[in-house]
Design a protein around this motif. Structure first.
Motif, PDB file in Angstrom:
ATOM      1  N   ARG A 220     -11.312  29.969   4.687  1.00 25.97           N
ATOM      2  CA  ARG A 220     -11.395  31.428   4.822  1.00 25.97           C
ATOM      3  C   ARG A 220      -9.996  32.039   4.890  1.00 25.97           C
ATOM      4  NH1 ARG A 220     -11.604  35.711   8.531  1.00 25.97           N
ATOM      5  NH2 ARG A 220     -13.220  37.252   8.042  1.00 25.97           N
ATOM      6  N   LYS A 221      -9.158  31.473   5.742  1.00 25.68           N
ATOM      7  CA  LYS A 221      -7.800  31.977   5.929  1.00 25.68           C
ATOM      8  C   LYS A 221      -7.000  31.905   4.625  1.00 25.68           C
ATOM      9  CE  LYS A 221      -3.726  31.105   8.848  1.00 25.68           C
ATOM     10  NZ  LYS A 221      -2.703  30.437   8.057  1.00 25.68           N
ATOM     11  N   LEU A 222      -7.087  30.790   3.934  1.00 25.53           N
ATOM     12  CA  LEU A 222      -6.333  30.609   2.687  1.00 25.53           C
ATOM     13  C   LEU A 222      -6.786  31.587   1.606  1.00 25.53           C
ATOM     14  CD1 LEU A 222      -6.178  26.724   2.709  1.00 25.53           C
ATOM     15  CD2 LEU A 222      -4.190  28.253   2.764  1.00 25.53           C
ATOM     16  N   ILE A 223      -8.089  31.777   1.461  1.00 31.83           N
ATOM     17  CA  ILE A 223      -8.590  32.707   0.442  1.00 31.83           C
ATOM     18  C   ILE A 223      -8.130  34.129   0.745  1.00 31.83           C
ATOM     19  CG2 ILE A 223     -10.659  33.766  -0.556  1.00 31.83           C
ATOM     20  CD1 ILE A 223     -12.063  31.004  -0.157  1.00 31.83           C
ATOM     21  N   LEU A 224      -8.166  34.512   2.003  1.00 31.37           N
ATOM     22  CA  LEU A 224      -7.740  35.877   2.357  1.00 31.37           C
ATOM     23  C   LEU A 224      -6.236  36.070   2.189  1.00 31.37           C
ATOM     24  CD1 LEU A 224      -9.988  36.584   5.462  1.00 31.37           C
ATOM     25  CD2 LEU A 224     -10.155  37.637   3.196  1.00 31.37           C
ATOM     26  N   GLU A 225      -5.470  35.019   2.389  1.00 36.97           N
ATOM     27  CA  GLU A 225      -4.005  35.113   2.259  1.00 36.97           C
ATOM     28  C   GLU A 225      -3.544  35.088   0.801  1.00 36.97           C
ATOM     29  OE1 GLU A 225      -2.380  31.890   4.556  1.00 36.97           O
ATOM     30  OE2 GLU A 225      -2.671  32.954   6.451  1.00 36.97           O
ATOM     31  N   GLU A 226      -4.253  34.357  -0.039  1.00 33.70           N
ATOM     32  CA  GLU A 226      -3.806  34.141  -1.417  1.00 33.70           C
ATOM     33  C   GLU A 226      -5.004  34.215  -2.366  1.00 33.70           C
ATOM     34  OE1 GLU A 226      -1.898  33.690  -4.697  1.00 33.70           O
ATOM     35  OE2 GLU A 226      -0.725  33.721  -2.841  1.00 33.70           O
TER      36      GLU A 226
ATOM     37  N   PHE B 116     -13.833  28.125  -2.700  1.00 33.17           N
ATOM     38  CA  PHE B 116     -12.415  27.752  -2.710  1.00 33.17           C
ATOM     39  C   PHE B 116     -12.044  26.995  -3.980  1.00 33.17           C
ATOM     40  CE2 PHE B 116      -8.798  25.065  -1.533  1.00 33.17           C
ATOM     41  CZ  PHE B 116      -7.964  25.992  -0.925  1.00 33.17           C
ATOM     42  N   SER B 117     -10.949  27.409  -4.605  1.00 29.06           N
ATOM     43  CA  SER B 117     -10.473  26.768  -5.831  1.00 29.06           C
ATOM     44  C   SER B 117      -9.377  25.751  -5.527  1.00 29.06           C
ATOM     45  CB  SER B 117      -9.921  27.814  -6.801  1.00 29.06           C
ATOM     46  OG  SER B 117      -9.331  27.162  -7.912  1.00 29.06           O
TER      47      SER B 117
ATOM     48  N   PHE C  44     -21.920  46.286 -14.021  1.00 30.77           N
ATOM     49  CA  PHE C  44     -21.431  45.589 -12.845  1.00 30.77           C
ATOM     50  C   PHE C  44     -20.263  46.346 -12.231  1.00 30.77           C
ATOM     51  CE2 PHE C  44     -23.946  42.148 -14.278  1.00 30.77           C
ATOM     52  CZ  PHE C  44     -24.046  41.238 -13.246  1.00 30.77           C
ATOM     53  N   GLU C  45     -20.198  46.362 -10.908  1.00 32.37           N
ATOM     54  CA  GLU C  45     -19.003  46.852 -10.221  1.00 32.37           C
ATOM     55  C   GLU C  45     -17.975  45.745 -10.362  1.00 32.37           C
ATOM     56  OE1 GLU C  45     -17.481  47.940  -5.732  1.00 32.37           O
ATOM     57  OE2 GLU C  45     -19.630  47.829  -6.107  1.00 32.37           O
ATOM     58  N   MET C  46     -16.779  46.095 -10.796  1.00 30.95           N
ATOM     59  CA  MET C  46     -15.765  45.089 -11.069  1.00 30.95           C
ATOM     60  C   MET C  46     -14.572  45.268 -10.140  1.00 30.95           C
ATOM     61  SD  MET C  46     -16.095  45.090 -15.203  1.00 30.95           S
ATOM     62  CE  MET C  46     -15.275  43.543 -15.456  1.00 30.95           C
ATOM     63  N   GLN C  47     -14.097  44.148  -9.589  1.00 35.10           N
ATOM     64  CA  GLN C  47     -12.951  44.179  -8.685  1.00 35.10           C
ATOM     65  C   GLN C  47     -11.939  43.129  -9.113  1.00 35.10           C
ATOM     66  OE1 GLN C  47     -13.869  44.300  -4.497  1.00 35.10           O
ATOM     67  NE2 GLN C  47     -11.902  43.428  -3.927  1.00 35.10           N
ATOM     68  N   ASP C  48     -10.802  43.593  -9.603  1.00 32.08           N
ATOM     69  CA  ASP C  48      -9.697  42.702  -9.952  1.00 32.08           C
ATOM     70  C   ASP C  48      -9.029  42.320  -8.632  1.00 32.08           C
ATOM     71  OD1 ASP C  48      -7.216  41.557 -10.634  1.00 32.08           O
ATOM     72  OD2 ASP C  48      -7.080  42.743 -12.466  1.00 32.08           O
ATOM     73  N   ILE C  49      -9.138  41.062  -8.240  1.00 32.18           N
ATOM     74  CA  ILE C  49      -8.697  40.636  -6.914  1.00 32.18           C
ATOM     75  C   ILE C  49      -7.179  40.634  -6.735  1.00 32.18           C
ATOM     76  CG2 ILE C  49     -10.801  39.359  -6.429  1.00 32.18           C
ATOM     77  CD1 ILE C  49      -9.279  36.769  -7.184  1.00 32.18           C
ATOM     78  N   LYS C  50      -6.449  40.743  -7.817  1.00 35.62           N
ATOM     79  CA  LYS C  50      -4.994  40.853  -7.691  1.00 35.62           C
ATOM     80  C   LYS C  50      -4.610  42.291  -7.346  1.00 35.62           C
ATOM     81  CE  LYS C  50      -0.642  39.728  -9.927  1.00 35.62           C
ATOM     82  NZ  LYS C  50      -0.011  39.109 -11.105  1.00 35.62           N
ATOM     83  N   ILE C  51      -5.346  43.247  -7.870  1.00 35.90           N
ATOM     84  CA  ILE C  51      -5.065  44.664  -7.635  1.00 35.90           C
ATOM     85  C   ILE C  51      -5.706  45.146  -6.337  1.00 35.90           C
ATOM     86  CG2 ILE C  51      -5.434  46.999  -8.529  1.00 35.90           C
ATOM     87  CD1 ILE C  51      -5.321  45.699 -11.370  1.00 35.90           C
ATOM     88  N   GLU C  52      -6.959  44.766  -6.132  1.00 38.30           N
ATOM     89  CA  GLU C  52      -7.702  45.172  -4.938  1.00 38.30           C
ATOM     90  C   GLU C  52      -8.107  43.913  -4.173  1.00 38.30           C
ATOM     91  OE1 GLU C  52     -11.852  47.457  -3.771  1.00 38.30           O
ATOM     92  OE2 GLU C  52     -11.104  47.616  -5.817  1.00 38.30           O
ATOM     93  N   LYS C  53      -7.351  43.605  -3.119  1.00 42.00           N
ATOM     94  CA  LYS C  53      -7.567  42.373  -2.359  1.00 42.00           C
ATOM     95  C   LYS C  53      -8.988  42.281  -1.814  1.00 42.00           C
ATOM     96  CE  LYS C  53      -4.320  40.333  -0.113  1.00 42.00           C
ATOM     97  NZ  LYS C  53      -3.336  39.878   0.832  1.00 42.00           N
ATOM     98  N   ILE C  54      -9.444  41.071  -1.686  1.00 39.65           N
ATOM     99  CA  ILE C  54     -10.742  40.793  -1.075  1.00 39.65           C
ATOM    100  C   ILE C  54     -10.626  41.097   0.413  1.00 39.65           C
ATOM    101  CG2 ILE C  54     -12.438  38.995  -0.568  1.00 39.65           C
ATOM    102  CD1 ILE C  54     -11.136  37.474  -2.976  1.00 39.65           C
ATOM    103  N   THR C  55     -11.593  41.800   0.939  1.00 41.19           N
ATOM    104  CA  THR C  55     -11.593  42.099   2.370  1.00 41.19           C
ATOM    105  C   THR C  55     -12.282  40.964   3.124  1.00 41.19           C
ATOM    106  OG1 THR C  55     -13.730  43.230   2.387  1.00 41.19           O
ATOM    107  CG2 THR C  55     -11.767  44.581   1.865  1.00 41.19           C
ATOM    108  N   PRO C  56     -11.982  40.839   4.419  1.00 43.79           N
ATOM    109  CA  PRO C  56     -12.692  39.825   5.212  1.00 43.79           C
ATOM    110  C   PRO C  56     -14.208  40.017   5.148  1.00 43.79           C
ATOM    111  CG  PRO C  56     -10.782  40.606   6.422  1.00 43.79           C
ATOM    112  CD  PRO C  56     -10.920  41.483   5.202  1.00 43.79           C
ATOM    113  N   GLY C  57     -14.671  41.261   5.161  1.00 45.35           N
ATOM    114  CA  GLY C  57     -16.101  41.528   5.083  1.00 45.35           C
ATOM    115  C   GLY C  57     -16.708  41.062   3.770  1.00 45.35           C
ATOM    116  N   GLN C  58     -15.995  41.303   2.671  1.00 46.25           N
ATOM    117  CA  GLN C  58     -16.484  40.850   1.359  1.00 46.25           C
ATOM    118  C   GLN C  58     -16.559  39.328   1.314  1.00 46.25           C
ATOM    119  OE1 GLN C  58     -13.495  42.849  -1.029  1.00 46.25           O
ATOM    120  NE2 GLN C  58     -15.029  44.259  -1.866  1.00 46.25           N
ATOM    121  N   LEU C  59     -15.529  38.667   1.817  1.00 49.72           N
ATOM    122  CA  LEU C  59     -15.507  37.210   1.796  1.00 49.72           C
ATOM    123  C   LEU C  59     -16.623  36.637   2.665  1.00 49.72           C
ATOM    124  CD1 LEU C  59     -14.213  34.625   0.776  1.00 49.72           C
ATOM    125  CD2 LEU C  59     -12.593  34.760   2.683  1.00 49.72           C
ATOM    126  N   ASP C  60     -16.856  37.246   3.817  1.00 52.27           N
ATOM    127  CA  ASP C  60     -17.925  36.777   4.695  1.00 52.27           C
ATOM    128  C   ASP C  60     -19.291  36.944   4.033  1.00 52.27           C
ATOM    129  OD1 ASP C  60     -15.967  36.150   6.547  1.00 52.27           O
ATOM    130  OD2 ASP C  60     -16.309  37.929   7.778  1.00 52.27           O
TER     131      ASP C  60
END
Length: 117
Positions: free
Chosen positions: A79-85, A56-57, A27-43
């Motif tokens: 969407r905004k909250l996930i991208l911000e935090e 959303f958690s 699996f490609e692994m992305q630690d979201i604290k180190i490498e932020k989620i991009t708007p494209g990834q979230l979409d």
């Protein structure tokens, strides 16, 4: 696609990865604290999950701190909250082909295991 979005310090994410063997399955692994989620990834995640709310958690500490429990949130807000935090993203989020598994609920993990068989 085989990708996991996780938090390296999250013991639950680590336990799920170990239990399902994801850490050994290419699996490609992305630690979201180190490498932020991009708007494209979230979409892309939203397209697979059906909504931003599904990703959303409400367990995030900031959810209570910001008093979000008492506010009516819509898709734009999620969407905004996930991208911000990053802590607002359910963890882990695992993409297997055209399926997505978000969070640590027992049913989600069981469905993930079946998808990996």
């Amino acid at each position: 696609m085989r990708k996991i979005f996780y938090l390296g310090s999250c013991t639950t994410s680590k336990a799920i990865m170990k239990e399902t063997g994801i850490d050994k399955k290419g699996f490609e692994m992305q630690d979201i604290k180190i490498e932020k989620i991009t708007p494209g990834q979230l979409d892309e995640m939203r397209k697979m999950a059906g909504s931003y709310e599904a990703l959303f958690s409400r367990r995030a500490i900031k959810y209570k701190e910001l008093g979000l429990k008492h506010k009516k949130l819509d898709e734009k807000d999620y969407r905004k909250l996930i991208l911000e935090e990053y802590t607002f993203l359910k963890r882990p989020v695992i993409m297997v082909g055209n399926r997505i598994f978000a969070g640590s609920e027992k049913k989600t993990v069981e469905n993930l295991k079946k998808a990996l068989e």
